[in-house]
Scaffold this motif. Structure first.
Motif, PDB file in Angstrom:
ATOM      1  N   ARG A  12       5.950  -5.715   3.197  1.00  0.00           N
ATOM      2  CA  ARG A  12       4.589  -6.230   2.959  1.00  0.00           C
ATOM      3  C   ARG A  12       3.977  -5.604   1.718  1.00  0.00           C
ATOM      4  N   LYS A  13       4.430  -4.374   1.408  1.00  0.00           N
ATOM      5  CA  LYS A  13       3.919  -3.696   0.216  1.00  0.00           C
ATOM      6  C   LYS A  13       4.695  -4.106  -1.026  1.00  0.00           C
ATOM      7  N   LYS A  15       7.909  -3.473  -1.589  1.00  0.00           N
ATOM      8  CA  LYS A  15       8.888  -2.462  -1.985  1.00  0.00           C
ATOM      9  C   LYS A  15      10.291  -3.076  -2.001  1.00  0.00           C
ATOM     10  N   HIS A  16      10.939  -2.946  -3.119  1.00  0.00           N
ATOM     11  CA  HIS A  16      12.253  -3.570  -3.290  1.00  0.00           C
ATOM     12  C   HIS A  16      13.261  -3.005  -2.296  1.00  0.00           C
ATOM     13  N   PHE A  19      13.067  -4.552   1.191  1.00  0.00           N
ATOM     14  CA  PHE A  19      13.721  -5.864   1.293  1.00  0.00           C
ATOM     15  C   PHE A  19      15.229  -5.691   1.401  1.00  0.00           C
ATOM     16  N   ASN A  20      15.752  -4.760   0.627  1.00  0.00           N
ATOM     17  CA  ASN A  20      17.197  -4.526   0.642  1.00  0.00           C
ATOM     18  C   ASN A  20      17.654  -4.030   2.009  1.00  0.00           C
ATOM     19  N   TYR A  23      17.668  -6.854   4.493  1.00  0.00           N
ATOM     20  CA  TYR A  23      18.844  -7.703   4.273  1.00  0.00           C
ATOM     21  C   TYR A  23      20.100  -7.039   4.864  1.00  0.00           C
ATOM     22  N   GLN A  49      20.861 -17.505   1.924  1.00  0.00           N
ATOM     23  CA  GLN A  49      20.061 -17.105   0.756  1.00  0.00           C
ATOM     24  C   GLN A  49      18.674 -17.715   0.832  1.00  0.00           C
ATOM     25  N   PHE A  52      16.589 -16.126   3.632  1.00  0.00           N
ATOM     26  CA  PHE A  52      16.028 -14.802   3.354  1.00  0.00           C
ATOM     27  C   PHE A  52      14.883 -14.877   2.366  1.00  0.00           C
ATOM     28  N   ILE A  53      14.981 -15.772   1.404  1.00  0.00           N
ATOM     29  CA  ILE A  53      13.862 -15.935   0.462  1.00  0.00           C
ATOM     30  C   ILE A  53      12.625 -16.418   1.217  1.00  0.00           C
ATOM     31  N   PHE A  56      11.222 -13.403   3.036  1.00  0.00           N
ATOM     32  CA  PHE A  56      10.477 -12.498   2.159  1.00  0.00           C
ATOM     33  C   PHE A  56       9.116 -13.092   1.790  1.00  0.00           C
ATOM     34  N   ASN A  57       9.104 -14.404   1.559  1.00  0.00           N
ATOM     35  CA  ASN A  57       7.844 -15.041   1.176  1.00  0.00           C
ATOM     36  C   ASN A  57       6.836 -15.059   2.316  1.00  0.00           C
ATOM     37  N   ASN A  58       7.356 -15.102   3.552  1.00  0.00           N
ATOM     38  CA  ASN A  58       6.467 -15.247   4.709  1.00  0.00           C
ATOM     39  C   ASN A  58       6.401 -14.008   5.589  1.00  0.00           C
ATOM     40  N   LYS A  60       4.549 -11.589   5.571  1.00  0.00           N
ATOM     41  CA  LYS A  60       3.200 -11.184   5.933  1.00  0.00           C
ATOM     42  C   LYS A  60       2.643 -12.011   7.092  1.00  0.00           C
TER      43      LYS A  60
ATOM     44  N   TRP B  27      23.355 -11.238  -2.012  1.00  0.00           N
ATOM     45  CA  TRP B  27      22.152 -10.420  -2.256  1.00  0.00           C
ATOM     46  C   TRP B  27      21.694 -10.560  -3.706  1.00  0.00           C
ATOM     47  N   ILE B  30      19.762 -13.643  -4.014  1.00  0.00           N
ATOM     48  CA  ILE B  30      18.449 -13.504  -3.399  1.00  0.00           C
ATOM     49  C   ILE B  30      17.532 -12.713  -4.332  1.00  0.00           C
ATOM     50  N   TYR B  34      14.128 -14.254  -5.669  1.00  0.00           N
ATOM     51  CA  TYR B  34      12.841 -13.779  -5.158  1.00  0.00           C
ATOM     52  C   TYR B  34      12.177 -12.788  -6.101  1.00  0.00           C
ATOM     53  N   PHE B  35      12.975 -11.844  -6.688  1.00  0.00           N
ATOM     54  CA  PHE B  35      12.367 -10.746  -7.418  1.00  0.00           C
ATOM     55  C   PHE B  35      12.149 -11.030  -8.895  1.00  0.00           C
ATOM     56  N   PHE B 342       0.704  -5.202  -3.955  1.00  0.00           N
ATOM     57  CA  PHE B 342      -0.163  -6.315  -3.586  1.00  0.00           C
ATOM     58  C   PHE B 342      -0.681  -6.072  -2.169  1.00  0.00           C
TER      59      PHE B 342
END
Lengths: 190, 425
Positions: A12-13, A15-16, A19-20, A23, A49, A52-53, A56-58, A60, B27, B30, B34-35, B342
């Motif tokens: 949510r913050k 942070k890369h 997410f990793n 995954y 893929q 997971f995108i 990540f988008n949802n 929150k 990965w 992804i 995304y990034f 954010f």
């Protein structure tokens, strides 16, 4: 071992590394979900893929009600269905009703379920070989345990179509299992 | 042999716990999907650039240290030469008290060296003040090699330029002697180097405002390390810093509410019109129809963007007094986006159900180039140590938003003040 709560908080913050970690923890399980809805592993990875995108988008919008893995699974299933709906507009499916040999095989299939040892790979191969529409309905009803009403809403057809697709999927699988068992029994005789 | 109730049971049990490891490329795809544009992923070439900067700084420091040692050796040689009364290059021992007024009013030229002399005790004990000025060890062995005459005094060569930078109080310090550098081999060159080449380092903090054309102005701050080379009135400076700035982002929120969309008349009963048997009278009741209605709203929390800065500046000292200098500098600053933060959208309304929250803030690019203009005012506290205050103006030379994705071309500017402390070698 970092908990799901900490991973979700990190995601949510933005942070890369969070997410990793998400995954790495769930990729294998979710690919197991996606591969049941796909014909090949490559196709399943495309769904993974995209799934997971979307996660990540949802991330929150996950409110913490219910299990996080269940929430991920639903996203993957929805992504797989969307992928199927998009592909069926462009690909000419060889509907099983047009395949007389396949129909003949179905009509000769037993209704009883067989005893036997089947590896996960063998069962998965059978599911992957199902025609696309049958595979979707079979997974949703048998594995995800959705009702025909829910399946019909997701797949945008009627309940009766859902029931019909499931019945045909079962017959198809029984036929395949029957073929396999006959093959094994021939080997035993030798 | 395993038994299954039916085919559903066979596949349900068989597929339970199915796991398949994805390929390595999944990965990466992804990450790319995304990034991209969302933040700065430290790559190997970023670390290589930082390593090169550190190696360059370290090498520069090493060679300057060597140069400094050589310079000291020149000074030491002259001292030991003076200890031999027969040396033709020996300085006149009969010192003349310099006209300090002439020294103060600048009538002596900058290239003309002066020598500071301080008395020592009979046992060769050094006077700490002179030692502090010269930077030499009080108990140096070389000092013990001086002749009887020179044992009473310590000689240090200083140019007027360097005396100014050391803030020597002429009223209280030892008398000085004017020396012609032509009489001392290597001295002229040494003094020239001392005056014209000068490394320094420093640390500073900056606070200011970022002025965006389309969103509200926001506060920015940075902490920086500087490394520079001064040659005469000109200096070249680089370094590394960390900057944090904020900007209002935008979340677009799709809501759903269960509202009335209209009504219809429901037939409650009917009867035959007594006046006209062919006519039927319907008794109806108005019934409202409810349905989900979509709404949209937005929130604008503060987003934070953190950068690593690498400046390349050129400055010119146009005013130099005894303790106070003023210089103007200009150059470019490379900004690398390293982190974004954010906060969540804080929208809540019990009458609505949130369908979807989308971040529609323009995405920032990974790096920027800025032009800087600064006016640095230095005050020398003690020898080689100074503090500075510097109003700074910067202007972005490329857009902070990713125009390749259709976002607007926005080049804000910043204004602020930098406070620093610098040490000259």
């Amino acid at each position: 071992m970092i908990s799901d709560d900490q991973i979700i908080k990190g995601c949510r913050k933005g942070k890369h590394h969070a997410f990793n970690m998400l995954y790495k923890k769930y990729a294998a399980i979710m690919l197991g979900v996606c591969i049941r809805y796909s014909r090949t592993k490559t196709e399943a990875e495309d769904v993974l893929q995209e799934g997971f995108i979307r996660v990540f988008n949802n991330i929150k919008s996950f409110e913490g009600r219910g299990s996080f893995e269940g929430w991920l699974r639903r996203i993957m299933v929805n992504t797989a269905i969307n992928h199927f709906k998009a592909s069926r507009k462009h690909v000419n499916h060889d509907d099983i009703e047009n395949n007389s040999a396949a129909m003949a095989a179905l009509s000769n299939a037993d209704d009883d379920v067989y005893e036997g040892e089947f590896s996960q790979e063998e069962l998965l191969k059978m599911i992957n070989d199902l025609p696309d529409g049958y595979r979707m309905v079979f997974n949703l009803y048998v594995i995800e345990e959705l009702s025909h009403k829910e399946i019909a809403a997701m797949m945008e057809f009627t309940e009766s179509t859902s029931k019909s697709q499931l019945s045909k999927a079962r017959k198809w699988l029984r036929a395949r299992i029957s073929e396999k068992q006959k093959k094994y029994s021939n080997y035993e005789r030798v | 042999m395993k038994e299954y109730k039916n085919i559903d049971d066979l596949f349900r049990q068989g597929m339970s716990g199915l796991k398949t490891e994805p390929s390595d490329g999944v990965w990466k795809n992804i990450e790319a999907g995304y990034f991209k544009g969302r933040g700065f992923i430290v790559k190997w070439y970023h670390m290589a650039a930082l390593a090169l900067l550190l190696i360059f700084s370290g090498t520069t420091w090493y060679y300057y240290s060597q140069y400094q040692t050589d310079s000291d050796n020149i000074s030491e040689n002259q001292i030991s030469n003076q200890s031999n009364p027969e040396d033709q290059n020996r300085l006149p021992v009969g010192e003349t008290e310099m006209n300090k007024e002439a020294f103060s009013d600048g009538s002596l030229g900058e290239d003309q060296p002066v020598m500071l002399i301080a008395e020592t005790g009979n046992d060769g004990e050094n006077i700490s003040e002179t030692s502090a000025l010269s930077g030499k060890d009080d108990n140096s062995e070389k000092q013990n090699e001086l002749t009887d005459i020179e044992e009473e005094k310590q000689y240090r060569y200083q140019s007027i330029y360097s005396i100014n930078s050391q803030s020597i109080d002429l009223d209280n310090d030892a008398p000085v002697v004017i020396i012609d550098p032509e009489n001392v081999p290597g001295l002229k060159e040494y003094l020239k180097k001392q005056k014209h080449t000068h490394f320094y380092t420093g640390a500073s903090v900056h606070a200011g405002m970022v002025y965006y054309p389309s969103t509200k102005d926001q506060f920015t701050w940075s902490a920086d390390l500087a490394f520079g080379l001064k040659a005469g009135k000109i200096y070249i400076e680089t370094g590394v810093g960390y900057e944090s700035m904020k900007e209002r982002g935008t979340y677009l929120i799709e809501l759903k509410s269960y509202d009335s969309v209209g009504f219809y008349n429901r037939v409650e009963s009917f009867e035959i019109n007594s006046q006209n048997p062919n006519d039927i009278i319907y008794n109806t009741k108005q019934v409202a129809v409810y349905d989900s209605i979509n709404h949209y709203t937005h929130t604008t929390p503060l987003f934070e963007y953190d950068y690593v800065n690498v400046p390349l500046l050129v400055g010119f000292r146009f005013l130099e007094k005894k303790k106070f200098t003023v210089s103007a500098n200009t150059g470019v600053i490379f900004n690398f986006l390293v982190q974004k933060e954010f906060p969540d959208s804080d929208f809540y309304n019990p009458d609505f159900t949130i369908v979807q929250t989308r971040n529609v803030t323009p995405e920032r690019v990974d790096w920027n180039l800025r032009w800087q203009l600064g006016l640095r005012m230095n005050y020398n506290i003690v020898r080689s140590l100074s503090v500075s205050a510097e109003p700074v103006f910067t202007k972005y030379l490329n857009s902070v938003y990713d125009t390749g994705k259709g976002y607007p071309n926005v080049k804000p500017y910043t204004m602020g003040v930098r406070i620093g402390i610098y040490y000259g070698f």
